[in-house]
Enzyme design. Structure first.
Site, mmCIF file in Angstrom:
data_model
loop_
_atom_site.group_PDB
_atom_site.id
_atom_site.type_symbol
_atom_site.label_atom_id
_atom_site.label_comp_id
_atom_site.label_asym_id
_atom_site.label_seq_id
_atom_site.Cartn_x
_atom_site.Cartn_y
_atom_site.Cartn_z
ATOM 1 N N ASN A 264 9.555 0.630 -5.042
ATOM 2 C CA ASN A 264 8.603 -0.303 -4.439
ATOM 3 C C ASN A 264 9.250 -1.230 -3.413
ATOM 4 O OD1 ASN A 264 6.468 0.754 -5.900
ATOM 5 N ND2 ASN A 264 6.655 -0.732 -7.564
ATOM 6 N N CYS B 290 -1.561 7.095 -5.771
ATOM 7 C CA CYS B 290 -2.117 7.193 -7.119
ATOM 8 C C CYS B 290 -3.599 6.846 -7.121
ATOM 9 C CB CYS B 290 -1.382 6.235 -8.069
ATOM 10 S SG CYS B 290 0.304 6.732 -8.452
ATOM 11 N N PRO C 197 -8.127 -1.538 -1.904
ATOM 12 C CA PRO C 197 -8.450 -1.649 -0.479
ATOM 13 C C PRO C 197 -7.333 -2.314 0.317
ATOM 14 C CG PRO C 197 -9.589 -3.346 -1.721
ATOM 15 C CD PRO C 197 -8.934 -2.456 -2.730
ATOM 16 N N ASP D 205 -8.097 -4.393 2.864
ATOM 17 C CA ASP D 205 -8.800 -5.422 3.637
ATOM 18 C C ASP D 205 -7.937 -6.654 3.884
ATOM 19 O OD1 ASP D 205 -9.132 -5.740 0.776
ATOM 20 O OD2 ASP D 205 -10.487 -7.404 1.202
#
Length: 434
Positions: A23, A117, A123, A125
């Site tokens: 990550n 995944c 989202p 946004d």
């Protein structure tokens, strides 16, 4: 089709070393596009399918990328393309992280809507809100999101509605080349955010406050190639902590950063697990009996959603009733049905899962529904009666390097096989008895 076959009943003991953080490395590789002069050299890079995917995205964007010996060298000094097509982005939603760097370097970016995944809508946004605040115009349609700016991005004050890790990273990267100062409030605080900020600063950026709720980015004219070592993967470390606890074993997890594991450590200690911080990392000793606890996933420094499914496997072995509440992502309980196939007493109630234990799990054929569920099902297999067969390993390969080999080295009875090879072996056995 490949599958992992694991037979339960072994206590795991020994030493395991965790890789660089998945990550952290993906947004850092994307941010390497910001350097218009010189090469970026990244070390401690895990050999994962997601890393190969993001490297392919960069190559498509006209960067030169070499990946060998856990090191990635990136030269993005040439003029960059602006479009990341669906064939790459569909594999991994982190591909959207190239949008901020492209917008900052080129003034335009066109990215296929992301994959990865299947855990809720997830989202983007908040990413787009940040770009718009810095003066970009955004259009979404035909499976693509496009952003462009006339002139250059401008520093802005941006408040995130939710401390999204991806949005924090994308906006922070874009703001490094914006004119003026950007103040990002309600920012994500994860260690991976700090690692990205350290990399950006090594390239010549001026980022302050990473790891807190307010990040200040003073724009500069140009960024340069730099050397950077990726932080250890706290989720892989947490996964092996569970492996020790669930089997009643004793594992030293090297290259783990205790400060990054506080919330995981706290919950496991509540369960009766002994955790010792050592110079090399973290030693975890599983108890004879685990205590039930309740867990609520939260943004960092709360309990990480990426450890939810692994802890679910552990809590199935705890004495009493436990509950896990998921607040970060919707639809992240698809693995519950797979646990049921293993005879688990577990049920979903809204955004929570309730487990009664300890469970006498039985080996079964189960399917990984996402990256962390894949690891969780294998962990459950370590304490199940008989053989557990886990399929859909493409998810596992996105986030774990040689997971089955590392478990085998700790004493697990586990192997990874090709289904066709397994069928041939079974046929040979039946022929012998014919």
């Amino acid at each position: 089709m490949e599958k992992i076959i694991v037979r339960g009943g072994k206590r795991l003991n020994g030493t395991v070393r965790v890789e660089g953080a998945k990550n952290a490395v993906l947004p850092i590789i994307a941010a390497a596009l910001l350097a218009s002069d010189g090469k970026n050299v990244l070390s401690e890079v895990p050999v994962l399918s997601d890393v190969y995917t993001i490297n392919e995205v960069l190559r498509h964007l006209n960067a030169e990328v070499v990946f060998e010996n856990n090191q990635v060298t990136i030269d993005a000094s040439k003029e960059l393309n602006i479009e990341a097509p669906f064939e790459y982005v569909r594999k991994m939603r982190a591909s959207v992280q190239v949008m901020g760097p492209l917008l900052a370097r080129n003034g335009r970016a066109r990215i296929a809507l992301p994959g990865g995944c299947a855990i809720g809508s997830r989202p983007i946004d908040q990413h787009l809100k940040g770009f718009e605040a810095m003066g970009a115009k955004v259009q979404v349609g035909n499976g693509f999101v496009e952003a462009y700016v006339e002139g250059e991005l401008k520093g802005a004050k941006i408040y995130l509605d939710f401390p999204s890790v991806g949005a924090t990273e994308n906006i922070m990267s874009a703001a490094t080349l914006a004119k003026g100062t950007t103040i990002l409030e309600n920012a994500a605080k994860e260690p991976e955010i700090v690692d990205l900020a350290n990399f950006l600063n090594a390239m010549g950026a001026k980022v302050r406050g990473a790891g807190t709720g307010t990040i200040r980015i003073e724009g500069v004219d140009k960024l340069y190639g730099a050397n950077h070592s990726i932080i250890p993967d706290r989720i892989e470390a947490g996964t092996f902590m569970v492996a020790a606890a669930i089997t009643g074993g004793d594992i030293l997890i090297e290259n783990a950063v205790p400060e990054h594991l506080r919330s995981i450590t706290a919950k496991m200690e509540e369960m009766g697990v002994k955790i010792i911080e050592e110079n090399e990392g973290v030693r975890v000793i599983g108890p004879d009996k685990l205590k039930a606890v309740d867990i609520k996933t939260m943004p960092h420094p709360g309990f990480p959603t990426d450890m939810q499914s692994q802890m679910m496997a552990l809590l199935l072995q705890a004495d009493g009733t436990s509950m896990i509440t998921e607040t970060v992502f919707e639809n992240r309980f698809m693995h519950v049905e797979e646990f049921r196939r293993m005879n688990a007493d577990i049920k979903i109630e809204g955004r929570s899962v309730i487990m009664n234990g300890p469970n006498s799990l039985q080996g079964a054929e189960v399917s990984a529904t996402d990256l962390r569920a894949a690891a969780a099902l294998i962990l459950a297999g370590l304490v199940s009666e008989g053989y557990t067969r886990v399929t859909e390993l493409k998810h596992l390969d996105r986030g774990y390097v040689d997971f089955h080999k590392k478990l085998a080295a700790l004493g697990a009875t586990i192997e990874r096989v090709n289904e066709k090879v397994e069928e041939v072996k079974e046929q040979e056995v039946s022929d012998l008895h014919a």
